[in-house]
Design a protein around this motif. Structure first.
Motif, mmCIF file in Angstrom:
data_model
loop_
_atom_site.group_PDB
_atom_site.id
_atom_site.type_symbol
_atom_site.label_atom_id
_atom_site.label_comp_id
_atom_site.label_asym_id
_atom_site.label_seq_id
_atom_site.Cartn_x
_atom_site.Cartn_y
_atom_site.Cartn_z
ATOM 1 N N ARG A 167 60.217 34.769 68.373
ATOM 2 C CA ARG A 167 60.517 35.171 66.923
ATOM 3 C C ARG A 167 61.318 33.885 66.221
ATOM 4 O O ARG A 167 61.865 34.218 65.030
ATOM 5 C CB ARG A 167 61.460 36.098 67.078
ATOM 6 C CG ARG A 167 60.903 37.501 67.749
ATOM 7 C CD ARG A 167 61.775 38.673 67.991
ATOM 8 N NE ARG A 167 61.185 39.870 68.146
ATOM 9 C CZ ARG A 167 61.150 40.913 67.025
ATOM 10 N NH1 ARG A 167 61.867 40.779 65.870
ATOM 11 N NH2 ARG A 167 60.735 42.078 67.375
ATOM 12 N N ASP B 103 67.885 41.295 65.845
ATOM 13 C CA ASP B 103 66.966 41.196 64.941
ATOM 14 C C ASP B 103 66.178 42.368 64.719
ATOM 15 O O ASP B 103 65.503 42.767 63.705
ATOM 16 C CB ASP B 103 66.021 39.862 65.795
ATOM 17 C CG ASP B 103 65.194 39.274 64.822
ATOM 18 O OD1 ASP B 103 65.468 38.988 63.579
ATOM 19 O OD2 ASP B 103 63.757 39.206 65.236
ATOM 20 N N ARG C 199 67.384 44.579 62.052
ATOM 21 C CA ARG C 199 67.137 43.883 60.763
ATOM 22 C C ARG C 199 65.750 44.445 60.049
ATOM 23 O O ARG C 199 65.332 44.502 58.980
ATOM 24 C CB ARG C 199 67.453 42.315 60.469
ATOM 25 C CG ARG C 199 68.810 41.900 60.791
ATOM 26 C CD ARG C 199 68.942 40.416 60.414
ATOM 27 N NE ARG C 199 68.285 39.782 61.356
ATOM 28 C CZ ARG C 199 69.039 39.203 62.701
ATOM 29 N NH1 ARG C 199 70.389 39.588 62.865
ATOM 30 N NH2 ARG C 199 68.371 38.646 63.553
ATOM 31 N N GLU C 200 64.943 44.643 61.318
ATOM 32 C CA GLU C 200 63.527 44.909 60.661
ATOM 33 C C GLU C 200 63.196 46.676 60.497
ATOM 34 O O GLU C 200 62.207 46.898 59.820
ATOM 35 C CB GLU C 200 62.824 44.764 61.894
ATOM 36 C CG GLU C 200 62.386 43.320 62.130
ATOM 37 C CD GLU C 200 61.351 43.124 63.588
ATOM 38 O OE1 GLU C 200 61.128 41.907 63.793
ATOM 39 O OE2 GLU C 200 60.881 44.090 64.117
ATOM 40 N N GLN C 201 64.390 47.214 60.742
ATOM 41 C CA GLN C 201 64.206 48.733 60.602
ATOM 42 C C GLN C 201 64.427 49.127 59.068
ATOM 43 O O GLN C 201 65.405 48.604 58.573
ATOM 44 C CB GLN C 201 64.989 49.436 61.373
ATOM 45 C CG GLN C 201 65.112 49.235 62.758
ATOM 46 C CD GLN C 201 63.859 49.189 63.231
ATOM 47 O OE1 GLN C 201 62.935 50.298 63.257
ATOM 48 N NE2 GLN C 201 63.289 47.971 64.181
#
Length: 214
Positions: free
Chosen positions: A71, A115, A118-120
């Motif tokens: 990532r 990380d 943060r994507e949700q």
């Protein structure tokens, strides 16, 4: 000849000594304590399950390191620390002892979870629905003291306004979604891990002394 590795992660061996060193410094959570010095067989079973537990924590750390690299996340500052950190009881209850311990001990696992969080994306409708279904959680202190039923007629001042608690609810839901994403990632990532005899998952049903709790 017996393997000298506890597990192989993407072909890379995790030495058995790594597991024993970790196990000697970290007390497994949820392990049974019924074995006594007079019951060698029970002690052996208990240590075998603890060894499997420790292997899972270390494997999770190694897998998280690979995921962080993929990532483009900054590498953790140190290897999985070989010292005891406090693991909150609520985390053990919510996550299971293996993942709770991995997140407590592995900087890579924590970086990956952050990380994922943060994507949700949490839709506004989901946030509002949580507020409407859990009005008891948003009672004002005075309403709590008076025993107000939040699901019947209440005064506007009895419940914190949605606008005041909206961000906190969204963060809570995002955190929960990230934990689910972490579980899903770990299930997929572990598919190709190869374990040496005696280091299988403690809940592996193919083992005669498997345990369902993690």
């Amino acid at each position: 000849m017996r393997e000298e590795y506890a597990a192989r992660v993407r072909g890379e061996a995790i030495p058995k000594q790594h597991v024993e060193t970790f196990l000697s410094t970290v007390a497994p959570r949820g392990a049974g304590n019924c074995a006594t010095s007079h019951d060698a067989a029970a002690q052996a079973r208990r240590h075998r399950q603890q060894r499997r537990w420790a292997t899972q924590v270390i494997v999770t750390d190694e897998l998280a390191r690979h995921a962080c690299a993929e990532r483009g996340l900054a590498p953790p500052d140190d290897v999985l620390p070989m010292h005891l950190l406090t693991i909150p009881e609520t985390d053990v209850a919510d996550l299971g002892s293996i993942i709770a311990a991995a997140l407590a001990h592995s900087p890579a696992a924590r970086a990956l979870l952050a990380d994922l969080e943060r994507e949700q994306h949490i839709p506004e409708t989901a946030v509002r629905d949580y507020y409407d279904r859990n009005r008891d959680r948003f009672l004002a202190p005075d309403a709590l003291r008076r025993g107000v039923d939040p699901f019947n007629t209440v005064e506007p001042s009895d419940i914190h306004p949605y606008e005041h608690v909206r961000d906190g609810i969204a963060q809570q839901l995002r955190h929960a979604a990230a934990r689910r994403a972490f579980f899903d990632w770990l299930d997929r990532a572990k598919a190709d891990v190869v374990y040496a005899e005696g280091h299988e998952h403690p809940g592996d049903p193919s083992q005669p002394d498997h345990e369902h709790r993690h």
